[in-house]
Design a protein around this motif. Structure first.
Motif, PDB file in Angstrom:
ATOM      1  N   ASP A  15      37.745 -57.994 -14.034  1.00 20.58           N
ATOM      2  CA  ASP A  15      38.645 -56.658 -13.993  1.00 20.58           C
ATOM      3  C   ASP A  15      38.078 -55.787 -14.689  1.00 20.58           C
ATOM      4  O   ASP A  15      37.146 -55.877 -15.807  1.00 20.58           O
ATOM      5  N   VAL A  16      38.494 -54.524 -14.469  1.00 20.40           N
ATOM      6  CA  VAL A  16      37.833 -53.331 -15.218  1.00 20.40           C
ATOM      7  C   VAL A  16      38.301 -53.523 -16.767  1.00 20.40           C
ATOM      8  O   VAL A  16      37.411 -53.102 -17.459  1.00 20.40           O
ATOM      9  N   ASP A  17      39.400 -53.997 -17.186  1.00 23.27           N
ATOM     10  CA  ASP A  17      39.800 -54.295 -18.497  1.00 23.27           C
ATOM     11  C   ASP A  17      38.777 -54.814 -19.180  1.00 23.27           C
ATOM     12  O   ASP A  17      38.570 -54.888 -20.470  1.00 23.27           O
ATOM     13  N   VAL A  18      38.164 -56.062 -18.608  1.00 31.23           N
ATOM     14  CA  VAL A  18      37.374 -57.357 -19.186  1.00 31.23           C
ATOM     15  C   VAL A  18      35.929 -56.631 -19.419  1.00 31.23           C
ATOM     16  O   VAL A  18      35.294 -56.819 -20.340  1.00 31.23           O
TER      17      VAL A  18
ATOM     18  N   ASP B 173      34.034 -55.775 -22.720  1.00 36.14           N
ATOM     19  CA  ASP B 173      32.731 -56.447 -22.790  1.00 36.14           C
ATOM     20  C   ASP B 173      31.666 -55.247 -23.179  1.00 36.14           C
ATOM     21  O   ASP B 173      30.705 -55.695 -24.020  1.00 36.14           O
ATOM     22  N   ALA B 174      31.718 -54.235 -22.639  1.00 33.89           N
ATOM     23  CA  ALA B 174      31.033 -52.889 -23.228  1.00 33.89           C
ATOM     24  C   ALA B 174      31.422 -52.734 -24.681  1.00 33.89           C
ATOM     25  O   ALA B 174      30.362 -52.331 -25.393  1.00 33.89           O
ATOM     26  N   ARG B 175      32.549 -52.794 -25.149  1.00 34.61           N
ATOM     27  CA  ARG B 175      32.956 -52.576 -26.407  1.00 34.61           C
ATOM     28  C   ARG B 175      32.192 -53.381 -27.365  1.00 34.61           C
ATOM     29  O   ARG B 175      31.581 -53.151 -28.320  1.00 34.61           O
ATOM     30  N   GLN B 176      32.283 -54.632 -27.015  1.00 30.68           N
ATOM     31  CA  GLN B 176      31.572 -55.882 -27.789  1.00 30.68           C
ATOM     32  C   GLN B 176      30.054 -55.788 -27.732  1.00 30.68           C
ATOM     33  O   GLN B 176      29.464 -55.834 -28.804  1.00 30.68           O
TER      34      GLN B 176
END
Length: 170
Positions: free
Chosen positions: A129-132, A136-139
């Motif tokens: 999903d886009v939110d996931v 992941d990008a933030r992490q």
């Protein structure tokens, strides 16, 4: 003979002298009239609560619309990226046979392995999903900010080269 007290005559009011200049109210009178004007101009407490509630509701609506629009754009971008990565994987797989003939079977196997990895990435990207993906990008950025900045610089460099070369051709 006793003196009888004569009542004193009431003092006559002094005649006011009329001035040509208009009278100025005393400073205390100004303050009193200004405070009345402020009281008259301020809305009732219930009205301000209604206005505040309306503004908050409007802001929430705006936030919801903006979030929905950004999410839709991200979904569309994810679909395009998945298609592009899948196409790259297919291109690598198709060129593996040519690599087998020209360079050797071992290098063709490397190309097939790379094609599998790229296609696997496309499949994972499509399944998320886009939110996931955003989380992941933030992490990733939190864990290794230097690598993230370097990747962003590299992508920016490639995009700048693409735009420059596209502008010269037309």
């Amino acid at each position: 003979m006793a003196e009888t007290a004569k009542p004193k005559a009431a003092a006559k009011p002094k005649a006011e002298t009329k001035s040509l200049a208009p009278k100025k109210p005393a400073p205390a009178a100004k303050t009193a009239s200004n405070s009345k004007a402020v009281v008259k101009a301020s809305p009732a407490k219930g009205k301000t609560e209604n206005v505040t509630a309306k503004v908050k509701a409007d802001m929430n609506d705006f936030k919801t619309k903006a979030t929905d629009g950004a999410k839709a754009a991200a979904e569309k971008g994810k679909e395009r990226a998945t298609e592009a990565v899948g196409s790259i994987g297919k291109l690598i797989r198709d060129s593996a046979a040519t690599i087998d003939e020209n360079v050797g079977k071992q290098y063709g196997d490397y190309a097939r392995g790379a094609a599998d990895a790229v296609e696997g990435f496309a499949t994972k990207l499509d399944a998320k999903d886009v939110d996931v993906i955003a989380e992941d990008a933030r992490q990733f950025v939190r864990k290794s900010p230097a690598l993230a900045i370097g990747a962003a610089a590299a992508v920016g460099f490639v995009l700048a080269r693409l735009f420059r070369s596209g502008g010269k051709d037309s």
